[in-house]
Scaffold this motif. Sequence first.
Motif, PDB file in Angstrom:
ATOM      1  N   THR A  40       0.821  -1.216   0.000  1.00 52.90           N
ATOM      2  CA  THR A  40       0.000   0.000   0.000  1.00 52.90           C
ATOM      3  C   THR A  40       0.849   1.257   0.000  1.00 52.90           C
ATOM      4  O   THR A  40       0.375   2.328  -0.327  1.00 52.90           O
ATOM      5  N   LEU A  41       2.127   1.106   0.373  1.00 48.48           N
ATOM      6  CA  LEU A  41       2.985   2.288   0.399  1.00 48.48           C
ATOM      7  C   LEU A  41       3.197   2.848  -0.998  1.00 48.48           C
ATOM      8  O   LEU A  41       3.544   4.011  -1.163  1.00 48.48           O
ATOM      9  N   TRP A  42       3.004   2.000  -2.028  1.00 45.56           N
ATOM     10  CA  TRP A  42       3.220   2.484  -3.393  1.00 45.56           C
ATOM     11  C   TRP A  42       2.027   3.279  -3.921  1.00 45.56           C
ATOM     12  O   TRP A  42       2.145   3.970  -4.899  1.00 45.56           O
ATOM     13  N   LEU A  43       0.903   3.115  -3.240  1.00 41.64           N
ATOM     14  CA  LEU A  43      -0.272   3.836  -3.720  1.00 41.64           C
ATOM     15  C   LEU A  43      -0.167   5.302  -3.309  1.00 41.64           C
ATOM     16  O   LEU A  43       0.403   5.610  -2.258  1.00 41.64           O
ATOM     17  N   PRO A  44      -0.693   6.189  -4.094  1.00 43.48           N
ATOM     18  CA  PRO A  44      -0.709   7.596  -3.679  1.00 43.48           C
ATOM     19  C   PRO A  44      -1.515   7.760  -2.401  1.00 43.48           C
ATOM     20  O   PRO A  44      -2.435   6.976  -2.122  1.00 43.48           O
ATOM     21  N   ARG A  45      -1.152   8.762  -1.624  1.00 42.69           N
ATOM     22  CA  ARG A  45      -1.788   8.940  -0.322  1.00 42.69           C
ATOM     23  C   ARG A  45      -3.290   9.192  -0.411  1.00 42.69           C
ATOM     24  O   ARG A  45      -4.036   8.888   0.512  1.00 42.69           O
ATOM     25  N   GLU A  46      -3.724   9.753  -1.508  1.00 48.96           N
ATOM     26  CA  GLU A  46      -5.139  10.136  -1.581  1.00 48.96           C
ATOM     27  C   GLU A  46      -6.043   8.949  -1.838  1.00 48.96           C
ATOM     28  O   GLU A  46      -7.249   9.030  -1.627  1.00 48.96           O
ATOM     29  N   TRP A  47      -5.477   7.841  -2.301  1.00 46.83           N
ATOM     30  CA  TRP A  47      -6.317   6.691  -2.656  1.00 46.83           C
ATOM     31  C   TRP A  47      -6.706   5.918  -1.403  1.00 46.83           C
ATOM     32  O   TRP A  47      -6.239   4.813  -1.180  1.00 46.83           O
ATOM     33  N   ILE A  48      -7.610   6.453  -0.648  1.00 44.53           N
ATOM     34  CA  ILE A  48      -7.879   5.813   0.638  1.00 44.53           C
ATOM     35  C   ILE A  48      -8.652   4.514   0.460  1.00 44.53           C
ATOM     36  O   ILE A  48      -8.316   3.488   1.061  1.00 44.53           O
ATOM     37  N   GLU A  49      -9.654   4.527  -0.378  1.00 41.24           N
ATOM     38  CA  GLU A  49     -10.473   3.321  -0.528  1.00 41.24           C
ATOM     39  C   GLU A  49      -9.669   2.180  -1.139  1.00 41.24           C
ATOM     40  O   GLU A  49      -9.731   1.050  -0.705  1.00 41.24           O
ATOM     41  N   ARG A  50      -8.869   2.526  -2.177  1.00 37.60           N
ATOM     42  CA  ARG A  50      -8.101   1.464  -2.815  1.00 37.60           C
ATOM     43  C   ARG A  50      -7.025   0.936  -1.879  1.00 37.60           C
ATOM     44  O   ARG A  50      -6.730  -0.251  -1.838  1.00 37.60           O
ATOM     45  N   ARG A  51      -6.463   1.849  -1.093  1.00 35.12           N
ATOM     46  CA  ARG A  51      -5.471   1.425  -0.104  1.00 35.12           C
ATOM     47  C   ARG A  51      -6.079   0.422   0.864  1.00 35.12           C
ATOM     48  O   ARG A  51      -5.497  -0.623   1.165  1.00 35.12           O
ATOM     49  N   MET A  52      -7.282   0.750   1.302  1.00 33.74           N
ATOM     50  CA  MET A  52      -7.956  -0.137   2.237  1.00 33.74           C
ATOM     51  C   MET A  52      -8.196  -1.497   1.593  1.00 33.74           C
ATOM     52  O   MET A  52      -7.961  -2.544   2.202  1.00 33.74           O
ATOM     53  N   ALA A  53      -8.621  -1.473   0.335  1.00 30.08           N
ATOM     54  CA  ALA A  53      -8.930  -2.735  -0.332  1.00 30.08           C
ATOM     55  C   ALA A  53      -7.683  -3.611  -0.417  1.00 30.08           C
ATOM     56  O   ALA A  53      -7.722  -4.811  -0.121  1.00 30.08           O
ATOM     57  N   VAL A  54      -6.557  -3.005  -0.778  1.00 31.09           N
ATOM     58  CA  VAL A  54      -5.325  -3.792  -0.903  1.00 31.09           C
ATOM     59  C   VAL A  54      -4.928  -4.345   0.453  1.00 31.09           C
ATOM     60  O   VAL A  54      -4.576  -5.528   0.596  1.00 31.09           O
ATOM     61  N   ALA A  55      -4.999  -3.499   1.482  1.00 29.72           N
ATOM     62  CA  ALA A  55      -4.550  -3.925   2.802  1.00 29.72           C
ATOM     63  C   ALA A  55      -5.447  -5.027   3.355  1.00 29.72           C
ATOM     64  O   ALA A  55      -4.961  -6.003   3.929  1.00 29.72           O
ATOM     65  N   VAL A  56      -6.742  -4.880   3.154  1.00 34.10           N
ATOM     66  CA  VAL A  56      -7.656  -5.887   3.696  1.00 34.10           C
ATOM     67  C   VAL A  56      -7.441  -7.215   3.007  1.00 34.10           C
ATOM     68  O   VAL A  56      -7.614  -8.286   3.610  1.00 34.10           O
ATOM     69  N   ALA A  57      -7.012  -7.166   1.751  1.00 37.15           N
ATOM     70  CA  ALA A  57      -6.781  -8.412   1.030  1.00 37.15           C
ATOM     71  C   ALA A  57      -5.766  -9.285   1.756  1.00 37.15           C
ATOM     72  O   ALA A  57      -5.815 -10.514   1.648  1.00 37.15           O
ATOM     73  N   GLY A  58      -4.843  -8.693   2.511  1.00 34.33           N
ATOM     74  CA  GLY A  58      -3.821  -9.471   3.208  1.00 34.33           C
ATOM     75  C   GLY A  58      -4.407 -10.449   4.207  1.00 34.33           C
ATOM     76  O   GLY A  58      -4.326 -11.671   4.011  1.00 34.33           O
ATOM     77  N   PRO A  59      -5.019  -9.950   5.291  1.00 37.84           N
ATOM     78  CA  PRO A  59      -5.615 -10.893   6.247  1.00 37.84           C
ATOM     79  C   PRO A  59      -6.726 -11.730   5.623  1.00 37.84           C
ATOM     80  O   PRO A  59      -6.910 -12.890   6.018  1.00 37.84           O
ATOM     81  N   ALA A  60      -7.430 -11.151   4.655  1.00 34.43           N
ATOM     82  CA  ALA A  60      -8.501 -11.936   4.041  1.00 34.43           C
ATOM     83  C   ALA A  60      -7.921 -13.144   3.321  1.00 34.43           C
ATOM     84  O   ALA A  60      -8.423 -14.267   3.442  1.00 34.43           O
ATOM     85  N   LEU A  61      -6.837 -12.909   2.588  1.00 34.30           N
ATOM     86  CA  LEU A  61      -6.184 -14.016   1.888  1.00 34.30           C
ATOM     87  C   LEU A  61      -5.704 -15.056   2.895  1.00 34.30           C
ATOM     88  O   LEU A  61      -5.898 -16.272   2.708  1.00 34.30           O
TER      89      LEU A  61
END
Lengths: 143, 911
Positions: free
Chosen positions: B16-37
């Motif tokens: 998620t560090l590679w995503l721009p700071r403003e992309w909050i929703e997409r950041r969340m989606a990527v991060a949640v994918a971790g524990p979900a996976l």
Amino acid sequence: MTMVLAICVAVTFAVSIYLMLGRELKGVAMGVFLLGHAANLSIIAMSGSPVQTDAQQQTAEHAGVHLTSVDSPEMKDPPILTNQYANEQPLAQMVDPLPQALILTAIVIGFGVMAFLLTLLVVTNRKARTIEVSDLAEEAREA
Amino acid sequence: MVMIAVFAPVTLGLATLWLPREWIERRMAVAVAGPALAFVLLLSIAVGASDHLGAGKDAHHGDTATAFGSEHLTTGTLNWMPSLNINFAFLTDGLGLFFALLVSGVGVCIFLYARGYFGREGPTSADDLYRFYPTIGFFTTAMLGVVLADYTILTLLFWEMTSISSFLLIGWDRYDKKAVKLAMQAFFTTGLGGMGLFGGVLVFGNATGNIVEGGIWRWSQMLEHSEALQTALLNITNNPQLMWAFVLMFIGAGTKSAQFPFHYWLPGAMAAPTPVSAFLHSATMVKAGVFLVGRLFPVFAALPLFPQLIIPFGAATMLYGGVVALQQHDLKRIFAYTTVSQLGLLMAMYGLGAIDFEFVKDGKTLTAAAIDFDVTQIANHAFYKAPLFIAAGAIGHVLSRDITQLNGAFYKHKAICGTMMAAALGLAAVPGTISFQAKELFLYAVMHAAKVSPWLWIVMGMTIITAVCNVAICVRVWTTLLGLKGGMSEADAPEAHHDHHHEHPHEHGLLANLIWFPGAAIVSLQFLGGLFPGAFWGPIFGGFEQTAATGNYFYKGVPNLWYILTHAFESLPFWISMFCLVAGFFVGRSRLGRGAVKDFADHIYPVMYWLSVTGGGRCFRVVQTGNLKHYLLFVLGAMLLGFGWAVQLDISNGGGMLDAVSIEAARFFEYWPGILIGFIACLTAVLIPTTDSRIVRVVFLGATGFAVVALYLVYQAPDLALTQLMFEIISVILFVIVLRLLPKEKRGRDAGKLWRVPIAVAVGLAFGWMTLVAASNNRGNGAFADDGVTPLVEPSNPHAEPLGVTLAQHSYGLKTDEFGNTKLETAMSEGPDGVSERGGGGTNIVNVILVDFRGFDTLGEICVLGLAAMGVWSMLPHRRRKSDPKREVETDYPQDAIEPPLDDLGQGVTA
């Protein structure tokens, strides 16, 4: 010859320790300087006595080596390969070159350290206005 | 696959560090994918295992061996440091897998909640989320590693990683000094426990060498050899090491799981953002200690010390946490202390499990461990505590976290308060929640254990008080939030404080609901489990139960609520539960314990910190006098002692060191110029301290140096002599210059000089002797032997040539002829009859060694010289700038110093 060297090492060491325990940093600097000499001398002692024993001379003559060194006949040769020996085997009559290489490094570094130390001495004197060991200790405790 | 599951959260979190700071929703989606996976992968393992092994099992009745008990499912090993017994391998047995699913499952909810908590429009939201997801991903990975790792030391590594991530998350607000302090407090406390665990693991591995070759370094090995280990543990007097292993590991577990008196760090850890509190400090990380005890339980329960150590600590923690929790005002502190209390209960549960009790069933007397459904207890706690924290954080956002400020809050924020109230029912263990069944089971366990050792009725009493406190807290939360009479109000807080109130813009829209919805999702499991234990809870969690693995269960299946209610009248635990509910209700309504109390244990860490800092400072002042003389005497004294010891050893071994003296003394007169030069060196050295004039001293110093030059010449070292000569001259000049800059020696203070003489003489003798011994023993070299034929000392490998000879031979290049004689090679071409080698290409062997064989050393030497020159340059005053008057003040000289030629000095030193 090793005995002579050992005595020299003992004396220089003793004097350097005596100086280092002294009242002033000046003496400490001299002590460190002398300590370098003592340490170097003790390292060169590792190359063994430079004087050839009779047995060594006999071996050398038996091998057909003509002792035409510039030194007195019974001394070993410095660790330099000369043209003169190009076809002979000179290693048996040579002193060990390894301690010498180590000492050469030590001399140069020792000089660097000493220059640094002397500058420290000057700076200390300028800042603390004293180079007495006990005064400096008191100052350090107060700080 | 487990490996992927373990490392997915941190990998995606970092991504998620590679995503721009403003992309909050997409950041969340990527991060949640971790524990979900991780959750999906682990679930597939769990389902696969139960399909494979537990086909046809009826988990509700628990009659057959369940999925994870009969076989210890380890994954393949990925070698990391096999020699140290550290490799990557994972153990997916019931306990570990359950914990991993809990971590990843709650993790998903928390990742979502973090988005709601940090918000979108807040001034620091984007930055906070940017930092939060990698950190929490790191923690999730570490926690999954702790519960799944098979190698004991790997568990420890992950364990420490959880401590580190906890430290980072507690000190989230980097500018809040208090938060940082609390983070350090948590870190040091759990770090201390980590050391305990480390020691325990090492001792355990060492002590089990007689059971498994090389000792036990894997949990799966421990479980495999549980019978042998249990036998060893029963005669603990023969294996005291195993007991210490357990005690050390329990220190680790106790600090991590906030056991009294180490519990203080957990309420302190509430400085963290609420998602962290909900995740780390209630649901997962603090359970790591409980997990460890659960991991040890199947084997170490045989140790008599196990219940004796764990039950008192657990019970004390439980009672203390419950009572203190009642008397707090900050919601997060309330829930933190109930967490402490619950952790104590979980510990005590394992302790009670180690006590076997006898019961009569169908006319037969059976023996069973007084433990059942540990997983139910743990899951139950996670399922009401995480929602409580989530709701507490949410209400803290919109109103306040101080319960006295929340009177009637339900009517303003229905969803958040509803979640909290529902979860509080779980805290109170009201019938209808799984918590109720869990409490019942615990009471059963206490009762059964108490039949064996009657003093455990004390624990029963403590449990009752704790339960009453919990119910009272629940009642207070309800009455306060609903604004009923008897609720907490501002009148209960002598000094109203609003410091927990964060102003956050209120959000609208679907994603805004993330601030309460994850909590509601988790708490719904409480009621589903409580109302339908047979249909819902049992099939899911039954397979993970520890007791199912060992087959020692006394209660078949999680009891059905209706069963308890209808058959309750003859069972004591039911009446105890009812009593707690009623008493708790009245306590909650009463004026009892309404004020906020301070926990005395909050002072433990600051006091320890203060003691170590001041104690260390005092020690420092004693040891570090700052006087060069003292340091030097210390070093020399140690050296002389060591030398004396060496001489002592030598004499007992035949006295080779003494012989060396006599051998060399016989060769004293072999070269008279040498004696003369040596005498000069000694004489000038001795003369140095005899004079007071410093110039004369320097002259003597120089004279000694020149004598040393001559000695080098005697020793056939022309390079040394030349170099020393040059530096000697420069040094003497330098000394003279420097001495001019220093104040004159004060006379008349030479008293006390004499004590220096014996020390100096002793050290000198020691060094001289050492030189002699070293020089005369180093003759294991064919070419340089004294007699040239036989070495004085036989070399250990007669075919090995000494290094000096080798270097000499290779310094130019040489050739072996047909007679076996080595000659210098004059041409590059290979001779017809021998081996030709290319050497360093120089005739001066010392030079070749310096620039070729030891080239890098010489480079380092040049660096040292450069550094010394730079140091000298930086210490000396620079050329003064007229625009910098300050500098001139600094470089003012003392009046008694001679005005120095500064520039000359600088050049002289650096030349």
